[in-house]
Design a protein around this motif. Sequence first.
Motif, PDB file in Angstrom:
ATOM      1  N   HIS A 173       0.834  -1.206   0.000  1.00 11.17           N
ATOM      2  CA  HIS A 173       0.000   0.000   0.000  1.00 11.17           C
ATOM      3  C   HIS A 173       0.868   1.255   0.000  1.00 11.17           C
ATOM      4  O   HIS A 173       0.624   2.198  -0.766  1.00 11.17           O
ATOM      5  CB  HIS A 173      -0.916   0.003   1.226  1.00 11.17           C
ATOM      6  N   ALA A 174       1.877   1.264   0.857  1.00 13.94           N
ATOM      7  CA  ALA A 174       2.746   2.438   0.944  1.00 13.94           C
ATOM      8  C   ALA A 174       3.481   2.681  -0.367  1.00 13.94           C
ATOM      9  O   ALA A 174       3.599   3.820  -0.832  1.00 13.94           O
ATOM     10  CB  ALA A 174       3.743   2.254   2.083  1.00 13.94           C
ATOM     11  N   ALA A 175       3.976   1.612  -0.974  1.00 16.36           N
ATOM     12  CA  ALA A 175       4.735   1.757  -2.212  1.00 16.36           C
ATOM     13  C   ALA A 175       3.837   2.200  -3.370  1.00 16.36           C
ATOM     14  O   ALA A 175       4.147   3.153  -4.089  1.00 16.36           O
ATOM     15  CB  ALA A 175       5.428   0.439  -2.546  1.00 16.36           C
ATOM     16  N   GLU A 176       2.709   1.525  -3.546  1.00 15.16           N
ATOM     17  CA  GLU A 176       1.847   1.821  -4.688  1.00 15.16           C
ATOM     18  C   GLU A 176       1.210   3.201  -4.590  1.00 15.16           C
ATOM     19  O   GLU A 176       1.027   3.882  -5.604  1.00 15.16           O
ATOM     20  CB  GLU A 176       0.773   0.741  -4.808  1.00 15.16           C
ATOM     21  N   SER A 177       0.880   3.636  -3.387  1.00 14.74           N
ATOM     22  CA  SER A 177       0.235   4.945  -3.241  1.00 14.74           C
ATOM     23  C   SER A 177       1.183   6.092  -3.574  1.00 14.74           C
ATOM     24  O   SER A 177       0.741   7.194  -3.893  1.00 14.74           O
ATOM     25  CB  SER A 177      -0.296   5.111  -1.813  1.00 14.74           C
ATOM     26  N   ARG A 178       2.490   5.832  -3.527  1.00 13.89           N
ATOM     27  CA  ARG A 178       3.480   6.872  -3.816  1.00 13.89           C
ATOM     28  C   ARG A 178       4.215   6.648  -5.130  1.00 13.89           C
ATOM     29  O   ARG A 178       5.065   7.444  -5.505  1.00 13.89           O
ATOM     30  CB  ARG A 178       4.507   6.930  -2.672  1.00 13.89           C
ATOM     31  N   GLY A 179       3.914   5.559  -5.804  1.00 14.48           N
ATOM     32  CA  GLY A 179       4.667   5.230  -7.012  1.00 14.48           C
ATOM     33  C   GLY A 179       6.081   4.797  -6.685  1.00 14.48           C
ATOM     34  O   GLY A 179       7.012   5.023  -7.462  1.00 14.48           O
ATOM     35  N   TYR A 180       6.251   4.156  -5.520  1.00  8.89           N
ATOM     36  CA  TYR A 180       7.563   3.717  -5.063  1.00  8.89           C
ATOM     37  C   TYR A 180       7.752   2.230  -5.360  1.00  8.89           C
ATOM     38  O   TYR A 180       6.798   1.491  -5.595  1.00  8.89           O
ATOM     39  CB  TYR A 180       7.721   3.942  -3.557  1.00  8.89           C
ATOM     40  N   LEU A 181       8.998   1.800  -5.302  1.00  8.09           N
ATOM     41  CA  LEU A 181       9.353   0.391  -5.433  1.00  8.09           C
ATOM     42  C   LEU A 181       9.667  -0.156  -4.048  1.00  8.09           C
ATOM     43  O   LEU A 181      10.448   0.434  -3.300  1.00  8.09           O
ATOM     44  CB  LEU A 181      10.581   0.240  -6.339  1.00  8.09           C
ATOM     45  N   TYR A 182       9.057  -1.274  -3.714  1.00  3.03           N
ATOM     46  CA  TYR A 182       9.311  -1.920  -2.427  1.00  3.03           C
ATOM     47  C   TYR A 182      10.582  -2.758  -2.530  1.00  3.03           C
ATOM     48  O   TYR A 182      10.718  -3.599  -3.413  1.00  3.03           O
ATOM     49  CB  TYR A 182       8.097  -2.772  -2.054  1.00  3.03           C
ATOM     50  N   LEU A 183      11.538  -2.519  -1.641  1.00  2.00           N
ATOM     51  CA  LEU A 183      12.776  -3.297  -1.587  1.00  2.00           C
ATOM     52  C   LEU A 183      12.657  -4.358  -0.503  1.00  2.00           C
ATOM     53  O   LEU A 183      12.357  -4.042   0.651  1.00  2.00           O
ATOM     54  CB  LEU A 183      13.978  -2.396  -1.282  1.00  2.00           C
ATOM     55  N   SER A 184      12.882  -5.613  -0.866  1.00  2.00           N
ATOM     56  CA  SER A 184      12.819  -6.694   0.119  1.00  2.00           C
ATOM     57  C   SER A 184      14.209  -7.253   0.381  1.00  2.00           C
ATOM     58  O   SER A 184      15.137  -7.056  -0.403  1.00  2.00           O
ATOM     59  CB  SER A 184      11.869  -7.801  -0.352  1.00  2.00           C
ATOM     60  N   ALA A 185      14.339  -7.985   1.496  1.00  2.00           N
ATOM     61  CA  ALA A 185      15.668  -8.277   2.035  1.00  2.00           C
ATOM     62  C   ALA A 185      15.999  -9.753   2.149  1.00  2.00           C
ATOM     63  O   ALA A 185      16.988 -10.108   2.778  1.00  2.00           O
ATOM     64  CB  ALA A 185      15.800  -7.628   3.418  1.00  2.00           C
ATOM     65  N   GLY A 186      15.213 -10.643   1.553  1.00  2.00           N
ATOM     66  CA  GLY A 186      15.509 -12.067   1.667  1.00  2.00           C
ATOM     67  C   GLY A 186      16.799 -12.444   0.956  1.00  2.00           C
ATOM     68  O   GLY A 186      17.130 -11.895  -0.090  1.00  2.00           O
ATOM     69  N   THR A 187      17.552 -13.396   1.529  1.00  2.14           N
ATOM     70  CA  THR A 187      18.791 -13.878   0.919  1.00  2.14           C
ATOM     71  C   THR A 187      18.576 -15.269   0.335  1.00  2.14           C
ATOM     72  O   THR A 187      17.547 -15.910   0.572  1.00  2.14           O
ATOM     73  CB  THR A 187      19.920 -13.953   1.960  1.00  2.14           C
ATOM     74  N   SER A 188      19.564 -15.737  -0.422  1.00  2.79           N
ATOM     75  CA  SER A 188      19.457 -17.091  -0.976  1.00  2.79           C
ATOM     76  C   SER A 188      19.422 -18.125   0.144  1.00  2.79           C
ATOM     77  O   SER A 188      18.768 -19.166   0.024  1.00  2.79           O
ATOM     78  CB  SER A 188      20.635 -17.368  -1.914  1.00  2.79           C
ATOM     79  N   THR A 189      20.103 -17.830   1.253  1.00  5.39           N
ATOM     80  CA  THR A 189      20.075 -18.746   2.394  1.00  5.39           C
ATOM     81  C   THR A 189      18.684 -18.791   3.013  1.00  5.39           C
ATOM     82  O   THR A 189      18.150 -19.872   3.295  1.00  5.39           O
ATOM     83  CB  THR A 189      21.098 -18.307   3.460  1.00  5.39           C
ATOM     84  N   SER A 190      18.084 -17.610   3.212  1.00  2.00           N
ATOM     85  CA  SER A 190      16.754 -17.588   3.825  1.00  2.00           C
ATOM     86  C   SER A 190      15.709 -18.193   2.896  1.00  2.00           C
ATOM     87  O   SER A 190      14.700 -18.728   3.353  1.00  2.00           O
ATOM     88  CB  SER A 190      16.366 -16.150   4.203  1.00  2.00           C
ATOM     89  N   PHE A 191      15.944 -18.114   1.584  1.00  2.00           N
ATOM     90  CA  PHE A 191      15.016 -18.743   0.639  1.00  2.00           C
ATOM     91  C   PHE A 191      14.997 -20.259   0.845  1.00  2.00           C
ATOM     92  O   PHE A 191      13.942 -20.890   0.862  1.00  2.00           O
ATOM     93  CB  PHE A 191      15.424 -18.418  -0.794  1.00  2.00           C
ATOM     94  N   LEU A 192      16.185 -20.842   1.013  1.00  2.00           N
ATOM     95  CA  LEU A 192      16.268 -22.292   1.174  1.00  2.00           C
ATOM     96  C   LEU A 192      15.879 -22.744   2.578  1.00  2.00           C
ATOM     97  O   LEU A 192      15.403 -23.859   2.767  1.00  2.00           O
ATOM     98  CB  LEU A 192      17.690 -22.772   0.862  1.00  2.00           C
ATOM     99  N   MET A 193      16.071 -21.872   3.565  1.00  5.49           N
ATOM    100  CA  MET A 193      15.820 -22.268   4.945  1.00  5.49           C
ATOM    101  C   MET A 193      14.509 -21.738   5.500  1.00  5.49           C
ATOM    102  O   MET A 193      14.044 -22.180   6.548  1.00  5.49           O
ATOM    103  CB  MET A 193      16.959 -21.763   5.844  1.00  5.49           C
ATOM    104  N   GLY A 194      13.900 -20.780   4.810  1.00  9.27           N
ATOM    105  CA  GLY A 194      12.726 -20.117   5.361  1.00  9.27           C
ATOM    106  C   GLY A 194      11.448 -20.897   5.159  1.00  9.27           C
ATOM    107  O   GLY A 194      11.397 -21.886   4.431  1.00  9.27           O
ATOM    108  N   ASP A 195      10.391 -20.415   5.802  1.00  5.98           N
ATOM    109  CA  ASP A 195       9.070 -21.007   5.649  1.00  5.98           C
ATOM    110  C   ASP A 195       8.354 -20.355   4.468  1.00  5.98           C
ATOM    111  O   ASP A 195       8.531 -19.170   4.193  1.00  5.98           O
ATOM    112  CB  ASP A 195       8.245 -20.808   6.918  1.00  5.98           C
ATOM    113  N   SER A 196       7.529 -21.121   3.800  1.00  3.08           N
ATOM    114  CA  SER A 196       6.925 -20.658   2.555  1.00  3.08           C
ATOM    115  C   SER A 196       6.036 -19.437   2.748  1.00  3.08           C
ATOM    116  O   SER A 196       5.882 -18.633   1.838  1.00  3.08           O
ATOM    117  CB  SER A 196       6.114 -21.789   1.912  1.00  3.08           C
ATOM    118  N   GLU A 197       5.447 -19.264   3.952  1.00  7.06           N
ATOM    119  CA  GLU A 197       4.541 -18.130   4.121  1.00  7.06           C
ATOM    120  C   GLU A 197       5.278 -16.796   4.149  1.00  7.06           C
ATOM    121  O   GLU A 197       4.668 -15.740   4.073  1.00  7.06           O
ATOM    122  CB  GLU A 197       3.713 -18.278   5.406  1.00  7.06           C
TER     123      GLU A 197
END
Length: 467
Positions: free
Chosen positions: A328-352
Amino acid sequence: MRIGLAQINSMVGDFPANAKRIMQAYRSCLDQDAELVVTPAYALCGYPLLGLVHRERFVEQCLQALDYLGDEVKDVPLLVGHILIENDEPQKAATLLQLGKDPVCISFPYAAADQTNKQIELKGCKLDLRLSDSGCLDVASDLFIHMDAETFTHPERATDRSPGLPGVYCNAVGSNDGWVFHGQSTAYGLSGVVLRSLVAFGEECLVVDVGGDVVSQVTSEEMHSTELLYRALCCGVEDFVRKGGYNGVCIAWDGTLAAHLLTRIAIDSMGEEQIAVIDFTEDPSSNHDWGDVEILDTSLSALSKPLTDEFPVAAGVEHRLRKVALDHAAESRGYLYLSAGTSTSFLMGDSEYIDYDFGGLAVFADLPTSSLLKLGRYLKLSEDVIASAGEGDAVAIQEKVLKAIANGRGALQIIESTNLPEHFVRSLIRKYNLNHTRSRYRPVKIHLTKTDRDLNGDFPVIQTFVD
């Protein structure tokens, strides 16, 4: 021969802007008394092209822009990298434009490494031409010209591009669609000695006499691999935002190392005025110093708080609510949301967590968590902040096991070679197998490895071509 290196930042499909950039670089090289000006591969059309190479109108517009350049060229020849179609197949090409003469075009198959030797005759010299990974250099030639669009890869691997001849390596710079091109074009003198290397991650036009005295050689400053990585990330974010037409970026702040790094990268690449932060900490605005960075309405961050003391929000739901707030914050301002997941967290994280950790532009998705620790120390962040990403030794052990799993080693082999507890190794294998099945999920990200770059994919996310 005095060869001008036009190390420019092209955008996919923006033929007028790319042609203008090429001509500006060409004129700059003329002012430095160039006898030949060379661009990177694909300079006129941008790169990566993905499915655009099969669009007839895309190639037509590229060739129209090439005709424009031909009309603008003066006495000094210009060698331009572009795309074309031959026998219904896309080709990577370079065309030599000369005043009063027909263009000379050399091409190779687009998606293959063709080792055929191809030459251009110019002013009595035989010039061996190499386009990206195609072409074969002949030591019997007078000069070599290597036009490339080589991406930055972490960890960086040293590459010797000189065949022992004088010549030039002209590489693209900037970022398109998350692919980061490092530049560092190089001129070689007699016997292949490096005369000059251009800047990393920046545009530059320079003329070098490739037959000059090697005593006067000058190279660009040496940079540590972590500094190069940081500059690659800044370049990737800046160009994704600028070329994508975003007004700025939106970042989730939770006090972690990744949040610190994202904020620093955004500030260094774009400045404070184009950044908005949603503070998800218990004590907003107390654990950072961002200058003029905008801190968004705390009512948005309230979504992540427990609904009541008796019914706290489950972890997965909390992440989804945070993602809603960020979107909501990004789209209302025309901004790009930056996310912080790493390749390690992708393999070790939970799908949700995947939408939250890898939504928008996933800046660190191609990096293991250990690289974030190195970046934190490079930026001289506090040890408390760095430790929030995990203990260095524990992270290293985890990533060592994950690498062994990816290389096909079984549980018993890993246990024997590492002396780690069996339950720990088998737990990592289960997590790896569970999450690796989602590997087809490809977030929009900064690409820093070559393992998942598909030349035959869909259209680029960031491009301006209009059919």
